[in-house]
Motif scaffolding. Structure first.
Motif, PDB file in Angstrom:
ATOM      1  N   THR A   9      16.249  -3.320   9.168  1.00 38.46           N
ATOM      2  CA  THR A   9      17.063  -3.114   8.410  1.00 38.46           C
ATOM      3  C   THR A   9      17.173  -1.624   7.842  1.00 38.46           C
ATOM      4  N   ARG A  10      17.197  -1.761   6.795  1.00 44.40           N
ATOM      5  CA  ARG A  10      17.218  -0.469   5.770  1.00 44.40           C
ATOM      6  C   ARG A  10      16.302  -1.270   4.980  1.00 44.40           C
ATOM      7  N   ILE A  14      12.625   0.951   4.477  1.00 43.01           N
ATOM      8  CA  ILE A  14      12.090   1.182   2.986  1.00 43.01           C
ATOM      9  C   ILE A  14      10.047   0.256   3.151  1.00 43.01           C
ATOM     10  N   ALA A  15      10.604  -0.851   3.381  1.00 48.62           N
ATOM     11  CA  ALA A  15      10.004  -2.136   2.775  1.00 48.62           C
ATOM     12  C   ALA A  15       8.711  -1.660   4.000  1.00 48.62           C
ATOM     13  N   MET A 170       6.055  -9.811   6.853  1.00 48.80           N
ATOM     14  CA  MET A 170       5.018  -9.644   5.784  1.00 48.80           C
ATOM     15  C   MET A 170       5.715  -8.695   5.002  1.00 48.80           C
ATOM     16  N   SER A 171       5.465  -7.224   5.187  1.00 53.06           N
ATOM     17  CA  SER A 171       6.113  -6.719   4.122  1.00 53.06           C
ATOM     18  C   SER A 171       6.955  -6.602   2.795  1.00 53.06           C
ATOM     19  N   ASN A 172       7.621  -7.450   3.647  1.00 49.82           N
ATOM     20  CA  ASN A 172       9.720  -7.637   2.745  1.00 49.82           C
ATOM     21  C   ASN A 172       8.972  -8.955   1.623  1.00 49.82           C
ATOM     22  N   THR A 253       8.890   6.229  -1.676  1.00 52.33           N
ATOM     23  CA  THR A 253       8.047   5.843  -1.432  1.00 52.33           C
ATOM     24  C   THR A 253       7.287   6.242  -2.127  1.00 52.33           C
ATOM     25  N   ALA A 254       7.356   7.873  -2.099  1.00 47.83           N
ATOM     26  CA  ALA A 254       6.499   7.943  -3.166  1.00 47.83           C
ATOM     27  C   ALA A 254       7.118   8.094  -4.900  1.00 47.83           C
ATOM     28  N   VAL A 255       7.608   7.922  -5.587  1.00 47.92           N
ATOM     29  CA  VAL A 255       8.034   6.447  -6.872  1.00 47.92           C
ATOM     30  C   VAL A 255       7.571   6.212  -6.803  1.00 47.92           C
TER      31      VAL A 255
END
Ligand code: TRP
Length: 451
Positions: A9-10, A14-15, A170-172, A253-255
């Motif tokens: 998924t999108r 990101i996650a 996990m990260s989600n 990601t940077a923000v």
């Protein structure tokens, strides 16, 4: 061999990318580096580096990774790049080993601190007692090795289970939780007696504090915190689909990554000044300040446990990404099974990490250029190898990669590659060609001058 694994998924994209970026680098390394290098001045330069160099190089790594769909070594082969550019890949593989060599030690500390929180920190609550506690822990060789190896065992177990299942799930769930709890503790810190002094230290730049070590440190921290310069993001981008927008993913990601670091600063520095700790205390800073904060709260041990558990998970999503570069290389280029790759790399990392875990105790007397083994691994990888990798990635994508490919990858899918590019695309390309190489080279040369 191209891999066919894709993030589903999108949010997964990101996650996982944010999961790689957000870790001990934000919550442990950022506050202590800022503390050693003058606070506000460091933060300002750090943010400039994230924007001017970090975001473009992240985007550059994404371009190479998604365009080739390959591991780091495979990517430069597929691009038929000259041998010089292949060095990006080998610098990256070596950086993975060196970074894991000290990172897993600190990740092991999070496990020790979960345990200590569960047992009420042995009754220690004052700054002095927590200081002594940290000393007795870090000088004890056995406990250092034990937690380091336990952490690595968990890391390589997750790695052996593959890309999507292990990393994404996990990260989600847990990254948003870390974010929330950090926010709560930031608010708590704003009510401490040292809040004004702490915030002034973090946000008020004192330009007289800027010297080459501040600038080199801020550049290293920017690369380290964004996980950029060594092919981690290239490897992840090889799992991206064509519809992932590369520039907006790098900016997001940077923000988020910078926000977490700043939040960690807001959490830590008011407490540093309230408890009378020196901001320049080094790697021990956060591990002494956090328990002292929790000790002032009702149900402090529970908060402490929750916090260190989330910190452990943040560390784990980062070490997974660090390990994945090398695993993807073994699987893609050497045709090893994932299991074999995991075992071989796991043993290599375990040997190096065990050595560096002894840096504060049995091997404390051992020093090179005035640094112990742990600090040396950190300095060489973060301040030298990552910026060097970033320099080469910027030069390659900016000057060697056919412009059509670069534009097509950076633009929205389906856009006519011959139409004039949007401003964001042009800015990224300009930075890759000029700003990144010139800035990184200038800082390296400045560092080499006699001081
Ligand atoms: N960025 C992570 C952190 O801040 C650490 C990390 C993960 C990393 N992967 C990396 C650093 C690749 C450099 C390169 O904790």
């Amino acid at each position: 061999m191209a891999n066919n694994a894709k993030f589903t998924t999108r949010l997964g994209v990101i996650a996982a990318t944010v999961g790689s970026a957000v870790g001990l680098g934000n919550i442990w390394r950022f506050p202590y580096e800022a503390g050693m290098h003058g606070g506000g001045a460091f933060l300002l330069i750090y943010v400039l580096f994230v924007l001017l160099i970090g975001v473009p190089v992240v985007a550059g790594e994404f371009v190479i990774g998604r365009y080739t769909g390959e591991n780091v070594v495979g990517a430069f082969k597929k691009l038929k790049a000259a041998p010089l550019w292949h060095s990006v890949a080998y610098i990256g593989l070596l950086s993975s080993l060196l970074i894991l060599g000290f990172y897993s030690v600190v990740a092991g500390w999070t496990l020790e601190y979960i345990y200590q929180a569960a047992t009420g920190f042995g009754g220690a609550a004052s700054q002095e007692a927590l200081h002594a506690q940290f000393d007795s822990f870090t000088t004890s060789g056995g406990r250092q090795i034990f937690w380091t190896l336990l952490f690595l065992a968990i890391n390589f177990f997750v790695i052996s289970r593959g890309v999507q299942k292990g990393i994404e799930r996990m990260s989600n769930i847990l990254m948003p939780m870390l974010f929330a709890i950090l926010f709560v503790f930031c608010v708590n810190s704003l009510f401490m007696p040292g809040a004004t002094e702490g915030l002034a230290f973090l946000f008020h730049p004192d330009f007289s504090k800027i010297d080459v070590s501040t600038v080199l440190g801020a550049m290293g921290q920017a690369f380290f915190s964004l996980s950029v310069g060594m092919g981690v993001l290239m490897t992840y981008a090889s799992y991206f689909s064509r519809s992932t927008r590369l520039i907006s993913t790098s900016v997001t990601t940077a923000v988020l990554d910078t926000l977490v670091a700043v939040m960690a600063g807001v959490l830590i520095f008011p407490a540093v000044f309230s408890f009378g700790e020196a901001p320049a205390a080094g790697p021990r800073l956060v591990f002494e300040i956090l328990p002292a904060i929790f000790a002032t709260l009702p149900a402090g041990s529970l908060w402490a446990m929750l916090f260190f558990i989330l910190l452990f998970v943040a560390a784990l999503t980062s070490t997974i990404s660090l390990s994945e570069v090398v695993i993807a290389w073994f699987v893609g280029e050497w045709r090893w099974s994932r299991g074999k790759a995991t075992i071989v790399y796991g043993i290599a990392v375990a040997l190096l990490s065990s050595l560096s875990s002894l840096s504060f105790g049995p091997l404390a007397g051992f020093s090179i250029f005035g640094m112990n083994f742990f600090d040396l691994l950190d300095f060489v990888s973060s301040n030298i190898m990552l910026p060097l990798g970033g320099l080469l990635i910027a030069l390659y994508t900016g000057w060697k990669l056919p412009r059509r490919i670069l534009r097509a990858q950076l633009s929205a899918p389906g856009r006519d590659p011959d139409a004039p590019s949007p401003l964001a695309v042009r800015l990224i390309i300009f930075s890759l060609r000029f700003i990144c190489p010139l800035a990184i080279l200038a800082i390296f040369l400045w560092g080499l001058l006699p001081h």
